[in-house]
Each structure stands twice: as structure tokens, then as C-alpha cells.
Design a protein around this motif. Sequence first.
Motif, PDB file in Angstrom:
ATOM      1  N   HIS A 181      67.961 -41.826 -10.490  1.00  0.00           N
ATOM      2  CA  HIS A 181      67.774 -40.559 -10.227  1.00  0.00           C
ATOM      3  C   HIS A 181      66.643 -39.816 -10.828  1.00  0.00           C
ATOM      4  N   ILE A 182      66.689 -39.857 -11.982  1.00  0.00           N
ATOM      5  CA  ILE A 182      65.563 -38.955 -12.750  1.00  0.00           C
ATOM      6  C   ILE A 182      64.341 -39.543 -12.506  1.00  0.00           C
ATOM      7  N   TYR A 183      64.181 -40.832 -11.946  1.00  0.00           N
ATOM      8  CA  TYR A 183      62.827 -41.239 -11.718  1.00  0.00           C
ATOM      9  C   TYR A 183      62.448 -40.862 -10.408  1.00  0.00           C
ATOM     10  N   ALA A 184      63.348 -40.964  -9.299  1.00  0.00           N
ATOM     11  CA  ALA A 184      63.273 -40.924  -7.833  1.00  0.00           C
ATOM     12  C   ALA A 184      62.822 -39.110  -7.645  1.00  0.00           C
ATOM     13  N   ARG A 185      63.395 -38.666  -8.377  1.00  0.00           N
ATOM     14  CA  ARG A 185      63.276 -37.019  -8.296  1.00  0.00           C
ATOM     15  C   ARG A 185      62.470 -36.401  -9.093  1.00  0.00           C
ATOM     16  N   THR A 239      60.664 -39.179 -14.139  1.00  0.00           N
ATOM     17  CA  THR A 239      60.893 -39.369 -15.599  1.00  0.00           C
ATOM     18  C   THR A 239      61.675 -40.680 -15.900  1.00  0.00           C
ATOM     19  N   SER A 240      61.510 -40.945 -17.017  1.00  0.00           N
ATOM     20  CA  SER A 240      62.086 -42.480 -17.418  1.00  0.00           C
ATOM     21  C   SER A 240      63.144 -42.267 -18.405  1.00  0.00           C
ATOM     22  N   ILE A 241      63.742 -43.293 -18.648  1.00  0.00           N
ATOM     23  CA  ILE A 241      64.709 -43.809 -19.600  1.00  0.00           C
ATOM     24  C   ILE A 241      64.172 -43.113 -20.979  1.00  0.00           C
ATOM     25  N   ASP A 242      63.067 -43.772 -21.391  1.00  0.00           N
ATOM     26  CA  ASP A 242      62.132 -43.317 -22.536  1.00  0.00           C
ATOM     27  C   ASP A 242      62.048 -41.899 -22.749  1.00  0.00           C
ATOM     28  N   ASP A 243      61.923 -41.397 -21.747  1.00  0.00           N
ATOM     29  CA  ASP A 243      61.628 -39.790 -21.701  1.00  0.00           C
ATOM     30  C   ASP A 243      62.948 -39.251 -21.960  1.00  0.00           C
ATOM     31  N   ALA A 244      63.976 -39.794 -21.515  1.00  0.00           N
ATOM     32  CA  ALA A 244      65.326 -38.922 -21.688  1.00  0.00           C
ATOM     33  C   ALA A 244      65.774 -39.299 -23.310  1.00  0.00           C
ATOM     34  N   LEU A 245      65.422 -40.549 -23.818  1.00  0.00           N
ATOM     35  CA  LEU A 245      65.873 -40.618 -25.153  1.00  0.00           C
ATOM     36  C   LEU A 245      65.051 -39.979 -25.918  1.00  0.00           C
ATOM     37  N   ASP A 246      63.584 -40.091 -26.016  1.00  0.00           N
ATOM     38  CA  ASP A 246      62.792 -39.014 -26.567  1.00  0.00           C
ATOM     39  C   ASP A 246      63.429 -37.806 -26.897  1.00  0.00           C
ATOM     40  N   THR A 247      63.652 -37.280 -25.643  1.00  0.00           N
ATOM     41  CA  THR A 247      64.097 -35.577 -25.481  1.00  0.00           C
ATOM     42  C   THR A 247      65.478 -35.673 -26.390  1.00  0.00           C
ATOM     43  N   SER A 251      70.058 -35.074 -15.861  1.00  0.00           N
ATOM     44  CA  SER A 251      68.931 -34.839 -15.569  1.00  0.00           C
ATOM     45  C   SER A 251      67.791 -34.918 -16.872  1.00  0.00           C
ATOM     46  N   CYS A 252      66.423 -35.432 -16.324  1.00  0.00           N
ATOM     47  CA  CYS A 252      65.537 -35.205 -17.273  1.00  0.00           C
ATOM     48  C   CYS A 252      64.215 -34.884 -16.431  1.00  0.00           C
TER      49      CYS A 252
END
Lengths: 87, 196
Positions: free
Chosen positions: A26-30, A33-41, A81-82
Amino acid sequence: MRYKQVEEEGIRFIFKYDDDAPDLLHIYARHLTSIDDALDTFFEGERESWNEERSRFETYSATHGLFWFWIEQDRVVMVVSCFRVTE
Amino acid sequence: MQKRHQYSELPDIELGPALDRKIRAMTQAADRDIEELQAKARIRSLVLSFLRSRPGLHEYVTKFGRRWDHLRNLAIENLAAGPAHRLFDEPVFSSMRAAFAADDQEDFARDAAFLRSARGLGDRRSASGKIKPIYDRDDPIGMVVSVTSWAVLTAKASEEAIAKEATSRGMPLPVVEALSTHLARELAGANRNTST
């Protein structure tokens, strides 16, 4: 309903798939953003607060925001969400 | 896509119906909040770029004096900060009260009215749930913010439509012309970027 899960630094992160495009997160489709973006944050975010009304943590880096909560304290994170905060 | 983190991929997991319902509701609420945050950031960016492009307007806006200049900066800074549904939070309002405690009551009442009008921008919603901008005819920067908000939130990007709306809100003609030209150009640029 199935969810994506990955593990980093001993913490399991759970991501929702998108309803309209079930092969994408969902974070990519909407929010593109990616898993890496979420982990970075999550690991490097500079500002973090608890949103009582929404029952979620809100963590921000210079470029991204991450909404999340603990499914299991210190072990399992649900990524709500991210998203990007810069234009 | 190349991974930056060395995370381990685990098999997909099934969550129970109660947790699944909770996550769906939270995701929908988050998407609405994010849409609003990004709209506010866009409005803030447009207002700032407009003010920076018009030194003459800066003088016009600050004809009310140093206090309005300070308030304007606070207002703009708070457009993109703080909780999703509020432009001003109580600590900001309290700091304003403290900053102007030594000033006369009439001035403070004017400042407070400005803060209330700006705060209302993020609080009032139409039946469809969209933000319903408000404005104050005596507050030029408030008019710039509210017309910019209207253009962003209603996706009206034509110079004519923006000028008509700004005029109907009592904005002085030179500011109408400058703002409608600026917004039409910036919003058209954003649309081009989005469509490519």
C-alpha cells in the motif's frame, strides 16, 4: 488477509498490501515509498510523537513521514503508512 | 529495486479479522491525514514563493507594522507544522500572548483575531470533508493564504478563475493580478510534473 513482513535489527515490520493492486504494498501504490524508506525513517527519524486520537506513532525524517504502532512491544511493528514530506 | 537495508524477507503472514479491520481503518485515516498534510505543505510552499517574488507586497503586508510581520511568519511556519487538523496549537498561541504582553490590549485583540482566523483555516470543513478556507478582509496575508488554499484544494489552476475568486474576497487589484499570475504558473508547472 495476508500481510508482507520483513525483519531488520531484531524487529519484525509488517506492511499492508494495497487493496486495488494486491501485488504491491500500500505504501508504494498510494505514496510511492518503499520498505527502505520506512526502515530509514523508523531507525533514523528525528522527530517522533504519539498521536492519541489515531493511536499511532508519527515519526519524521527530513524527507519522509512514518505512521506506525507496536503489534508486540519492541518486537513487531505495524507500518500504517509511509509518505514523502518534501515536494 | 536495490535494497538499502539488509532486512530479511519473511513469508507473508495472515492477521486475524479484528486486527485486519483495525489496520484497514487506520490506513484509511492515515491516507486522509497525509492528503491534508501534503495539501498544507503545498499551500505553504506557494504562499512563501509568492511572498518572496513580490518585494512590493511584502511592504504592503507589513504596513501594519513589525507585529504583523512576525505574525505572518508564525502563520506560514505553522501551515505545514503541528497536528494534521490544526494550523496553530496552543503553545504557539501562548507564546504570542507572552510576546505581546507588554503591548496595549487593542493591538493584542487584533493579533488574537488574526490567529483565530488563521487557525480556522484548518478547522472548518465542508460536508464533503474538505478543508473550507476562511479569510479576513482586513488581513492581507490571510487573503493570500486563503485564495492559495482555495486554488489548491479545489484544483482551480486558471489565472481567470483565481483572479475572480481573489476579487470576490476583496483582495486589492494589484495583489489579485500578481497572485493569480503566480499561482496559475506554479500550479500549471505542478500539473505538468505530475502528468509526466
